[in-house]
Design an enzyme around this catalytic site. Sequence first.
Site, PDB file in Angstrom:
ATOM      1  N   ASP A  32       0.878  -1.125   0.008  1.00  0.00           N
ATOM      2  CA  ASP A  32      -0.112   0.040   0.059  1.00  0.00           C
ATOM      3  C   ASP A  32       0.766   1.379  -0.029  1.00  0.00           C
ATOM      4  O   ASP A  32       1.428   1.661   1.002  1.00  0.00           O
ATOM      5  CB  ASP A  32      -0.881  -0.023   1.290  1.00  0.00           C
ATOM      6  CG  ASP A  32      -1.892   1.036   1.314  1.00  0.00           C
ATOM      7  OD1 ASP A  32      -1.701   1.938   0.627  1.00  0.00           O
ATOM      8  OD2 ASP A  32      -3.046   1.037   1.854  1.00  0.00           O
ATOM      9  N   HIS A  85       0.472   7.870   3.992  1.00  0.00           N
ATOM     10  CA  HIS A  85       1.248   7.264   4.973  1.00  0.00           C
ATOM     11  C   HIS A  85       2.813   7.425   5.009  1.00  0.00           C
ATOM     12  O   HIS A  85       3.431   7.074   5.547  1.00  0.00           O
ATOM     13  CB  HIS A  85       0.869   5.664   4.944  1.00  0.00           C
ATOM     14  CG  HIS A  85      -0.489   5.663   4.764  1.00  0.00           C
ATOM     15  ND1 HIS A  85      -1.531   5.702   5.634  1.00  0.00           N
ATOM     16  CD2 HIS A  85      -1.156   5.157   3.742  1.00  0.00           C
ATOM     17  CE1 HIS A  85      -2.753   5.420   5.317  1.00  0.00           C
ATOM     18  NE2 HIS A  85      -2.480   5.011   4.015  1.00  0.00           N
ATOM     19  N   ILE A 137      -0.466   9.674   8.316  1.00  0.00           N
ATOM     20  CA  ILE A 137      -0.991   8.462   9.317  1.00  0.00           C
ATOM     21  C   ILE A 137      -0.864   7.315   9.052  1.00  0.00           C
ATOM     22  O   ILE A 137      -0.247   6.813   7.928  1.00  0.00           O
ATOM     23  CB  ILE A 137      -2.687   8.938   9.247  1.00  0.00           C
ATOM     24  CG1 ILE A 137      -3.221   8.364   7.646  1.00  0.00           C
ATOM     25  CG2 ILE A 137      -2.974  10.364   9.490  1.00  0.00           C
ATOM     26  CD1 ILE A 137      -4.650   8.766   7.944  1.00  0.00           C
ATOM     27  N   GLY A 175      -5.101   2.123   7.825  1.00  0.00           N
ATOM     28  CA  GLY A 175      -5.997   1.590   8.530  1.00  0.00           C
ATOM     29  C   GLY A 175      -5.978  -0.085   8.553  1.00  0.00           C
ATOM     30  O   GLY A 175      -6.087  -0.628   9.711  1.00  0.00           O
TER      31      GLY A 175
END
Length: 291
Positions: free
Chosen positions: A194, A199, A214, A217
């Site tokens: 990903d 990120h 961040i 998830g």
Amino acid sequence: MPIDAAKALAAEPRTGEIRWSAKDVQLYHLGIGAGANPDKDSPATDPDELRYTLESRLHVLPSFATVAGAGSPGVISGLSMPGIDVDLAKVLHGGQTLRIHRPIPAEGTATATGRIAAVYDKGKAAVLVMRTEVADAEGPLWTNDAQIFVRGEGGWGGDRGPSARLDPPAGEPDRAVERPLRADQALLYRLSGDHNPLHADPEFAKLAGFDKPILHGLCTYGITLKAVVDTLLGGDVTRVRSYATRFAGVVYPGETLRIRMWREDGRVRVEVGAVDRAGAPVLTDTVVEHS
């Protein structure tokens, strides 16, 4: 309108071959914290962690399905399906549901078929349900549903879709554990496929409305399932039948997660919060069904 629901739902599924190796599984497990020793006074790795990190004992945590074959066809691929043209900075992962049809082998080749299974109008956002079904020569392996929020793309009068909200678990949790995150957790996890710059790139994160990058998830998703398996399922990854969650808030690398678990008949209810931010909700409406 950037999202044409009828066109997206009518689009031909995308099918491709995916492959993964024991090394891919080990890298994923390391990316969700496997092998870390919470006892800072002990230099040794917990022997139980070797089932996630040592090739001769390797068991596959079912959430590996979200990245197997670099997650292809995955979320980024799905956002380029016919009928969808959105700004990546407006995209948030709203929820994830995984159904396991049989244990995932440590190495494999399979066929992944991805399509838009639903498009919902939430008013201020659109929700895309991206379904990926994976099977190998022996039959179905898993089905992944990713619920993707696209901010600013709702309001066309479409179906709002079902509510994913559950009543809160009753009483005190049966178990609660804390999992500290590495400062470079997102940089390590993204090596499993990903590569969303949200990120890793501070400038892109600011464009998306965040002070800094961040955590994925799905990284929190994997960390949480591992905690449930290790704490309440005796470390047996094959007992997991399905795993669903709603992403309720962001996580920043370097924070600590508090994972609370309630036993129910045939399932575990889970709530996850960020210790560093007064328990701010991170994962909610989370259910692990098991044998």
